[in-house]
Design a protein around this motif. Structure first.
Motif, PDB file in Angstrom:
ATOM      1  N   GLU A 165       0.827  -1.211   0.000  1.00 16.99           N
ATOM      2  CA  GLU A 165       0.000   0.000   0.000  1.00 16.99           C
ATOM      3  C   GLU A 165       0.861   1.261   0.000  1.00 16.99           C
ATOM      4  O   GLU A 165       0.553   2.240  -0.694  1.00 16.99           O
ATOM      5  CB  GLU A 165      -0.920   0.000   1.224  1.00 16.99           C
ATOM      6  CG  GLU A 165      -1.897   1.166   1.241  1.00 16.99           C
ATOM      7  CD  GLU A 165      -2.873   1.093   2.402  1.00 16.99           C
ATOM      8  OE1 GLU A 165      -3.584   2.092   2.631  1.00 16.99           O
ATOM      9  OE2 GLU A 165      -2.924   0.042   3.071  1.00 16.99           O
TER      10      GLU A 165
ATOM     11  N   ASN B  52       1.069   4.243  -2.857  1.00 15.96           N
ATOM     12  CA  ASN B  52       0.959   5.668  -2.535  1.00 15.96           C
ATOM     13  C   ASN B  52       2.128   6.466  -3.098  1.00 15.96           C
ATOM     14  O   ASN B  52       1.948   7.559  -3.655  1.00 15.96           O
ATOM     15  CB  ASN B  52       0.891   5.852  -1.021  1.00 15.96           C
ATOM     16  CG  ASN B  52      -0.510   5.663  -0.465  1.00 15.96           C
ATOM     17  OD1 ASN B  52      -1.365   6.531  -0.604  1.00 15.96           O
ATOM     18  ND2 ASN B  52      -0.756   4.526   0.141  1.00 15.96           N
TER      19      ASN B  52
ATOM     20  N   SER C  66      -4.174  10.123  -0.523  1.00 16.05           N
ATOM     21  CA  SER C  66      -3.153   9.137  -0.889  1.00 16.05           C
ATOM     22  C   SER C  66      -1.858   9.878  -1.175  1.00 16.05           C
ATOM     23  O   SER C  66      -1.839  11.107  -1.279  1.00 16.05           O
ATOM     24  CB  SER C  66      -3.588   8.329  -2.124  1.00 16.05           C
ATOM     25  OG  SER C  66      -3.701   9.183  -3.259  1.00 16.05           O
TER      26      SER C  66
ATOM     27  N   ASN D 181       0.653  11.890   2.416  1.00 14.57           N
ATOM     28  CA  ASN D 181      -0.383  11.289   3.265  1.00 14.57           C
ATOM     29  C   ASN D 181       0.223  10.274   4.231  1.00 14.57           C
ATOM     30  O   ASN D 181      -0.146  10.214   5.408  1.00 14.57           O
ATOM     31  CB  ASN D 181      -1.438  10.623   2.377  1.00 14.57           C
ATOM     32  CG  ASN D 181      -2.586  10.035   3.176  1.00 14.57           C
ATOM     33  OD1 ASN D 181      -3.206  10.712   3.985  1.00 14.57           O
ATOM     34  ND2 ASN D 181      -2.863   8.763   2.948  1.00 14.57           N
TER      35      ASN D 181
END
Length: 260
Positions: free
Chosen positions: A53, A57, A202, A206
Motif C-alpha cells: 500500500e 501511494n 493518498s 499522506n
C-alpha cells in the motif's frame, strides 16, 4: 580518475554520512521520543518500501508529479519564449505572473479544493502552478538573450517568425530553459508533498502525516529520507539528460546539487 575527481564524487556521500552521524548523536543526547535516532529511521525504510500500500501511494505521488511537471513544461516553455521575443506578449502576461508568483501555492489549495475537489486534478494543478513560473522565467531570459543577428539571418533565409522561434530561439535558449526545468523539478517534489499533506487521501505526503498523527516518528523521519532520496535521484537523472542535450554549452561552474 584524478584525486580531485574522486574527492568531488565522494563529497556528497561524506556529507550525508556526516549529517547522519550528527543526527544520531543529537538524538541520543536529547532523548526525545519525537526525535528518533538516525539508525531507527533508516531501519524503518524497508518496512515502508516493503509494504504494498505504501508503494502504491509513493507511485501515485510520482505519477502526479510527472503529470504536473510535464504539463507545466509543455505550456511554460512556449509562453516564456514568446514573452522573450514579443514585448506585447510580455506586457500582457507579466502582471498576471507577478500576482501569482509571491502567493504560496499551498495557500491556493483550499480554493482549488472547493472548485475541483480533493482528487488528483487538484494536486496536479498545484504542482503545475509551482513548476510553471521558474520555467517561464528562464525561458524568457534565454529567449531575450538570443542575438538579433541570428534572427536577421534566419529571416534572410526565408524563415517565418514561428520557424525562427523553433529553429533559432529554442536551441539557443535551451541551456537556460533546462536550468529552469531543473529548478521546477525540485519545486514539483515540494508542492507534491505539500498538496498531499493538505488534501490527505493518498501519496507520500499522506503517509508522512498519518504517521505523525499516530506518533510513529521513526516512520515520519524515514519518509523524509525517502522523499530526499527521490529528489536526489530525479535531479541526478535530469542532470545527465541535460548534460547530453547541451553538451556544447557546459557552464564553467555548476553547483553540485546531486550525486551526478
Amino acid at each position: 580518475m584524478s584525486p580531485a575527481g574522486m574527492t568531488r564524487r565522494a563529497a556528497p556521500v561524506l556529507a550525508c554520512i556526516g549529517l547522519l552521524v550528527a543526527w544520531q548523536i543529537a538524538s541520543l543526547a536529547l532523548k526525545n521520543d519525537s526525535f528518533p535516532t538516525a539508525i531507527g529511521a533508516i531501519t524503518a525504510i524497508p518496512d515502508i518500501l516493503g509494504d504494498k500500500e505504501s508503494l502504491i501511494n509513493i507511485l501515485a505521488s510520482l505519477r502526479r508529479m510527472a503529470m504536473g511537471f510535464g504539463a507545466a513544461v509543455l505550456v511554460s516553455i512556449p509562453l516564456g519564449l514568446l514573452m522573450g521575443r514579443s514585448a506585447a506578449v510580455a506586457a500582457f502576461f507579466n502582471p498576471l505572473l507577478m500576482v501569482i508568483y509571491p502567493v504560496p501555492k499551498a495557500a491556493l489549495m483550499p480554493i482549488i479544493m472547493l472548485w475541483l475537489g480533493v482528487g488528483d486534478i487538484t494536486k496536479t494543478l498545484v504542482i503545475f502552478l509551482g513548476v510553471s513560473l521558474p520555467v517561464i522565467y528562464h525561458s524568457f531570459e534565454g529567449a531575450k538573450a538570443v542575438e538579433e543577428k541570428m534572427l536577421w539571418s534566419g529571416a534572410a533565409m526565408g524563415l517565418s517568425p514561428a520557424q525562427r522561434l523553433v529553429r533559432i530561439v529554442l536551441p539557443a535558449a535551451l541551456p537556460e530553459i533546462l536550468t529552469g526545468c531543473r529548478t521546477g523539478l525540485v519545486l514539483a517534489l515540494i508542492t507534491m508533498i505539500t498538496s498531499e499533506m493538505i488534501a490527505r487521501q493518498s501519496g507520500a505526503g499522506n503517509i508522512l502525516f498519518n504517521a505523525l498523527d499516530m506518533g510513529q516518528y521513526e516512520t515520519v523521519f524515514a519518509m523524509i529520507i525517502i522523499v530526499g532520496a527521490m529528489g536526489i535521484c530525479l535531479d541526478a537523472i535530469f542532470e545527465r539528460v541535460r548534460a547530453r542535450l547541451v553538451r556544447w554549452s557546459e557552464p564553467q561552474f555548476d553547483m553540485p546539487l546531486s550525486f551526478s
